[in-house]
Structure formats: C-alpha cells, structure tokens
Motif scaffolding. Sequence first.
Motif, PDB file in Angstrom:
ATOM      1  N   ASN A  33       0.807  -1.213   0.000  1.00 14.19           N
ATOM      2  CA  ASN A  33       0.000   0.000   0.000  1.00 14.19           C
ATOM      3  C   ASN A  33       0.842   1.265   0.000  1.00 14.19           C
ATOM      4  OD1 ASN A  33      -2.416  -1.449   0.089  1.00 14.19           O
ATOM      5  ND2 ASN A  33      -2.114  -1.801   2.289  1.00 14.19           N
ATOM      6  N   LEU A  34       2.162   1.086  -0.165  1.00 13.34           N
ATOM      7  CA  LEU A  34       3.023   2.266  -0.168  1.00 13.34           C
ATOM      8  C   LEU A  34       2.723   3.134  -1.369  1.00 13.34           C
ATOM      9  CD1 LEU A  34       6.551   0.983   0.911  1.00 13.34           C
ATOM     10  CD2 LEU A  34       5.031   2.553   2.114  1.00 13.34           C
ATOM     11  N   ARG A  35       2.779   4.432  -1.127  1.00 10.69           N
ATOM     12  CA  ARG A  35       2.537   5.359  -2.227  1.00 10.69           C
ATOM     13  C   ARG A  35       3.669   6.372  -2.288  1.00 10.69           C
ATOM     14  NH1 ARG A  35      -2.461   6.173  -4.394  1.00 10.69           N
ATOM     15  NH2 ARG A  35      -2.370   8.451  -4.315  1.00 10.69           N
ATOM     16  N   TYR A  36       3.947   6.853  -3.489  1.00 10.05           N
ATOM     17  CA  TYR A  36       4.893   7.940  -3.645  1.00 10.05           C
ATOM     18  C   TYR A  36       4.235   9.207  -3.111  1.00 10.05           C
ATOM     19  CZ  TYR A  36       7.582   4.940  -6.787  1.00 10.05           C
ATOM     20  OH  TYR A  36       8.324   3.927  -7.304  1.00 10.05           O
ATOM     21  N   PRO A  37       5.046  10.266  -2.915  1.00 11.62           N
ATOM     22  CA  PRO A  37       4.441  11.551  -2.535  1.00 11.62           C
ATOM     23  C   PRO A  37       3.314  11.912  -3.505  1.00 11.62           C
ATOM     24  CG  PRO A  37       6.816  11.697  -2.417  1.00 11.62           C
ATOM     25  CD  PRO A  37       6.501  10.342  -3.010  1.00 11.62           C
ATOM     26  N   GLU A  38       2.335  12.638  -3.002  1.00 10.84           N
ATOM     27  CA  GLU A  38       1.102  12.866  -3.763  1.00 10.84           C
ATOM     28  C   GLU A  38       1.359  13.439  -5.161  1.00 10.84           C
ATOM     29  OE1 GLU A  38      -1.517  11.439  -2.695  1.00 10.84           O
ATOM     30  OE2 GLU A  38      -2.532  12.043  -4.546  1.00 10.84           O
TER      31      GLU A  38
END
Length: 205
Positions: A4-9
């Motif tokens: 569920n990791l996401r890059y900065p928005e």
Amino acid sequence: MGGNLRYPEAVEELVGALKQLPGIGRRGAERMALAMLGWEPDKLRCLGELIGHLPDTVGVCPECGALSDAGELCAVCRAPGRDPSLLCVVETTAQLFAIEACGNFRGRYHVLGGRLSPLDGENGAALNFDRLLERVGAGGVREVILALSSDVEGRATAIYVAGLLKTLPVRVTRPALGLPAGANLSYADGATIAAALSGRTAVEE
Ligand SMILES: [Zn+2]
C-alpha cells in the motif's frame, strides 16, 4: 513499490497522468516519473512549459485538418506544386506522415481527425466531414482516395464518406490493398503503402 506504499502525492498525480498515454502502464509511468525527478529543475520546468503551451501553439490546418502550427496552413497545404485535383482522405496526421514518408504521393490530403465507431459512441460529430464536402464541392478535385484503415471502423468510415460524396462529380477510390489498421499505419512499411496507393479501385455505392 509494492503493497500500500505510495509515492508523494505530486508523484502519484504525475504517474496517474502519464498512465493515460497509449502503451504506458503503471510501471512504465512510474519509471518515467522517477526519471524526471532526477532531472535538473530547469529541464523539468522546460518540459512542463512545452506541454502546457501545446493548446496555444498547435492547431489544425484550416484547409485540410492536419496538425499544424496554430492558425497556420500545414506544410503540405503550403507546398507549391502539389496536385490539388487529387485528395487523399486519412484518419490522422500520423497516417498523413506515413504516406508522405513513401515520397510518391503528389496530391493533397484531408484529415478527418478520427473515424466512425458507432459502438464507442463516435458518431462523427467531431470529424472533419463538412470541410471535406466544402473542398470537393468547390470543384477542382478529380479524385478522392479513401486511405482509411482496413478494420471495421475504417471501412464504416469509408462507406460513410463515399455516401457523402455520392452526388458530387468526383471519382471516389480506395487503395487496392488494405492499409494496416489505425495507429499501426504510421509504422507500416513505405513500399506497402506506395503499392496500396498506386493500385486504386473505384468505390461502388
Ligand atoms: Zn493542410
């Protein structure tokens, strides 16, 4: 990145935008975005400006509908010595480029800007049919070549255009060999296109 990791928005937003390009999936879009993050800030800003200016700098040729510098005739329509009595109808500017790359078509073009695809709701309202009728109706066009894709949508579009032109005093033909479908045409081998265009048959209504 998995789970569920996401890059900065802002990066996620860029990835989402790049994913809309043809042939670019999530992984490809991530690679492009991360590569851009490695660029110098000035180079990044320059790319952003190039993209941001496209709506103002690129338009369609008022004569034929091909992509052109905003408000200007395209290179083919500006060129002296092209035969105005021969009009080659294509779906996209990429198809025009593919035919030009063979180097032996001396007529002019008409770019529809797409093709009919009733199942996808493309009913032709946005296509450049009116200008085609104006050009042919103005006289001086002897033959209209329907160099459209050989798939179902291309054939449907060819039949429709032939119907539009039926009452006008012009010969309507199609290339003897089917052209590769849609976007693939721009990769088609020039000899194939040249052969397809040199043997043309009349379109019967
Ligand atoms: Zn033009």
